[in-house]
Design a protein around this motif. Sequence first.
Motif, PDB file in Angstrom:
ATOM      1  N   ILE A   1      -2.594   4.779  -8.162  1.00 51.41           N
ATOM      2  CA  ILE A   1      -3.774   5.223  -6.996  1.00 51.41           C
ATOM      3  C   ILE A   1      -5.024   4.227  -7.266  1.00 51.41           C
TER       4      ILE A   1
ATOM      5  N   GLY B   1      -7.770  -2.234  -2.218  1.00 54.10           N
ATOM      6  CA  GLY B   1      -8.484  -2.198  -0.885  1.00 54.10           C
ATOM      7  C   GLY B   1     -10.070  -2.630  -1.009  1.00 54.10           C
ATOM      8  N   ARG B   2     -10.667  -2.489  -2.094  1.00 55.45           N
ATOM      9  CA  ARG B   2     -11.971  -2.964  -2.470  1.00 55.45           C
ATOM     10  C   ARG B   2     -11.770  -4.385  -2.560  1.00 55.45           C
TER      11      ARG B   2
ATOM     12  N   ALA C   1     -14.477   7.758 -10.708  1.00 55.96           N
ATOM     13  CA  ALA C   1     -15.422   7.064  -9.885  1.00 55.96           C
ATOM     14  C   ALA C   1     -14.475   6.953  -8.436  1.00 55.96           C
ATOM     15  N   TYR C   2     -13.338   6.882  -8.509  1.00 51.19           N
ATOM     16  CA  TYR C   2     -12.479   7.002  -7.368  1.00 51.19           C
ATOM     17  C   TYR C   2     -12.054   8.406  -6.868  1.00 51.19           C
ATOM     18  N   ASN C   3     -12.586   9.457  -7.697  1.00 50.73           N
ATOM     19  CA  ASN C   3     -12.346  10.719  -7.168  1.00 50.73           C
ATOM     20  C   ASN C   3     -10.774  10.955  -7.137  1.00 50.73           C
ATOM     21  N   ILE C   4     -10.044  10.539  -8.241  1.00 54.73           N
ATOM     22  CA  ILE C   4      -8.738  10.789  -8.511  1.00 54.73           C
ATOM     23  C   ILE C   4      -8.347  12.009  -9.270  1.00 54.73           C
TER      24      ILE C   4
ATOM     25  N   ASN D   1       0.762  -1.071   0.025  1.00 50.57           N
ATOM     26  CA  ASN D   1       0.026  -0.022   0.021  1.00 50.57           C
ATOM     27  C   ASN D   1       1.008   1.353  -0.049  1.00 50.57           C
TER      28      ASN D   1
ATOM     29  N   LEU E   1      -4.110   0.760  -5.913  1.00 48.55           N
ATOM     30  CA  LEU E   1      -4.433   0.713  -4.629  1.00 48.55           C
ATOM     31  C   LEU E   1      -5.965   0.571  -4.009  1.00 48.55           C
ATOM     32  N   LYS E   2      -6.728   1.650  -4.813  1.00 50.90           N
ATOM     33  CA  LYS E   2      -7.926   1.703  -4.231  1.00 50.90           C
ATOM     34  C   LYS E   2      -8.990   0.221  -4.888  1.00 50.90           C
TER      35      LYS E   2
ATOM     36  N   LYS F   1      -9.757  -6.615  -1.422  1.00 47.98           N
ATOM     37  CA  LYS F   1      -9.437  -7.681  -0.083  1.00 47.98           C
ATOM     38  C   LYS F   1      -8.916  -8.855  -0.481  1.00 47.98           C
TER      39      LYS F   1
ATOM     40  N   ILE G   1      -1.606   7.850 -11.584  1.00 48.61           N
ATOM     41  CA  ILE G   1      -3.364   7.707 -11.635  1.00 48.61           C
ATOM     42  C   ILE G   1      -3.633   6.284 -11.514  1.00 48.61           C
TER      43      ILE G   1
END
Lengths: 218, 640
Positions: A198, A205-206, A178-181, A65, A201-202, A208, A195
Amino acid sequence: MINWFKKDESHLPEYWQKYSAKFNKNQLEQLVTETTFVVLDTETTGFDQEKDRILSIGCVKVKDNKLLVANSFEIYLKQEKFNPDTVEIHGLIKHERFETFTEEKALQLFLKYIGDSILVAHHAGFDINMINAAMKRNHLPKLKNRVLDTGVLYRKTRIISNFIDQHKSYTLDEVALAYNIDLKDRHTAIGDAFITAIAFLKILGRLKRKKLKELFKK
Amino acid sequence: MKNSIAHRIADFLKDFPPFNFLNAEELLNISQESEVLYIDKGNILFNEGDDVHQFFYIVHKGAIQLQKFQNEQYETLDTCDEGDIFGLRPLFAEENYIMNAIAEEESIVYGIPISLFKPLTESNKKVGNFLIQSFATNTRNPYSREDKGKLFFGTQVVEPISNSPLFELQPAPIIRKIVTTSPETSIKSAAQLMSKRKVGSILVTKNDVPVGILTDEDFRNSIATGQYSIDTTVDKIMSFPVICYPRNVTIAQAQITMMKHNINHICITEDGTPNTRVTGILSEHDIMVSQGNSPSVLMKAIQRSHSTKELKKIRNKINLLLGGYIENNIPLTHISKLIFELNDATIKRVISRCVIKLQQEPPVNFAWLSMGSQGRKEQLLQTDQDNAIIFADPPEGKLEETRDYFLQLATKVNKRLMIVGYEYCPADMMAKNPRWCLSLSEWKKQVSKWIKQPGPDEILLSNIFFDYDITYGDSLLSNQLSDYILGLIENNKKFLTVMGSNALRNPSPLGFFRQFLVEQDGEKKDFFDIKKRGIQPLTESARLLILSYKIKNISNTAERFDRLAQLEPKNKELFEGCSYASKALIKFRIKQGLQNRDSGRFIDLSKLNKEDKMKLKRAFKSIKAVQDLIKMRFETATVL
């Protein structure tokens, strides 16, 4: 016992052999958190694998991460072919003042940088094909790294519902929205790689997923 | 080699103190060695007692909570959002961290290398001073005019929205008309005095010098327990010494003192010591009132807001308010009305700002519909956004042009709602999706398809779309659609039957041995899904029954059941039970959600106490009763 499938690489340059020698462990069993990912993007003169050339490659390394800024890779290639149509999009002018490298030197540095890490890109097929085409021109085999596509991974984060198209292809802009980057430096290789990293990584995170192999499952 | 990412980081940093005091080269140097971290919601960056990191941090996106273990629980000291710095300890001391840093929401954080940054704090006075002040006061940005102080309220931080800057550094509100008594007074007469003057505490003074304080709590602990008789003198049970401050104590000081000593009152004396005359008293309650974190203040703040970021901050305050309400056991009907109004105002504000942003009046009238839980006025925790647009039928040939306008509007609104905290609907049921941005005639066509050929997808869509509430725009449009739907249903028994069998899909959660049915597989194995097995069956039953009576404009589940109780006196008890169950389950979910910082949907049964389990079971009996009724009434057996 002789391994019939092991190709003889002794005629290949030393940097290739060093790169190739790194692939000896079964990565799939390792944890996602202990895996090094190289998130990359290429800017090219066009979309034709044969005719078009790579203008630049941008990479960032991601592990547990985290992304170390100092550990990013950004290289610009000398162009023998100049395509005025793509200059504007990519913001790269043939004789810009920063350092440029020959295709072979760039590949050499690139291989050294990526090692046996897992490559990640948005719509990865295109970038990997462009790099492999460059490898071929320089008499090198194809990349040996495993590849993940954030376009495909993003789709996995979406719920299974009859109301969304399961086969839709999402652009990097759509994922970033969608991920507000922030879409700063969009359309430079390194900007897009950042970009994408990031977003990656998101996505992790989702999703898992614990083990690396779970990321490769269909 | 060139490093564009370092430029990108530097470009972010330059806008925030202390980085704005650095020159471009210094900024680039530290950016080059910085790290970018992703922290998932609920994950921890560092723990109290951990060895310090080589970095301190600045929030790029998201929110990080700083917590400390105090009084046997984690108390939030501060919430850092975009541009706030934290984890400064290693810059000043070689000690371990003294608090936890945990992601309140999914966050991107930049780590700034201490080895490179520390020399700058020494060479650049402004940088050093800023950091020392941040570190010392625990307010991350002592220069900020925007960032008002923080208040400790129970276990939560309440951000005041007082209009003046640096609220916490202002003098605290002091009550000068104080009620006092002498140490020799009997407890009984002290209590009578307190009752008469309607105060919760009384100061005990001797020659106008404070010697102790007597509060309601002392009565509870010393008298009600039988430890002392009411004829005892007050000096036996009062708390002392009294914590004193001089008149110009700031709110921040007062708060810290109250926290440190775990008290609710501070005594104000002439010189701030307990040896001089009392001049006033300061209570935690008065500080709270003075900062005005009330629904009406929040409502005004929403209506006056000029940026999405501002709305997001207000939204966080609404959540704190909600937490306080739940903690104080305020009835759910009251809470949900208030929170609904605040949510509704937030969405309205976002839409009206976006309409202005487009710099073009809407070509025809439109209605913004909130669906799902917000439509049912049951959305208390932030969940996904479900919404749609109906626009009036445009002139011939202008349909797509008109839709384009509304899609543009919706894209803006959906994005801003996401930033405020309503996540995108995972199934894209949002107005920016061209499928749900339709003209009135298109909507009519759409719903008649659902009602005439009710397959599983059509029922699911009906379930989502038929609980709409108009949030913005022309209510004639939404009313016309409602009338149309009810007209279609009137002649279509099959639709209600299919809807009925759908409502019975999740049986009452009390299993064969009257144990709870828990999830059998997946990540949430052995957890109880309160939404799927509790709230949803009730919602679906209420919708079905109310549609069968052709009643429009009531979308709240409990209100629907109350209405049904009026309509069917013989089933009054059953429906009232359901109305109660619906409220109880929703409240349960909020409590869980606030505790676990999630949607509250999954409940770990092993953590429930007996009383909660009983409450849940009672609610499930009502579900069973209404499901039985539906089975009979809509003959669902024939299609199952």
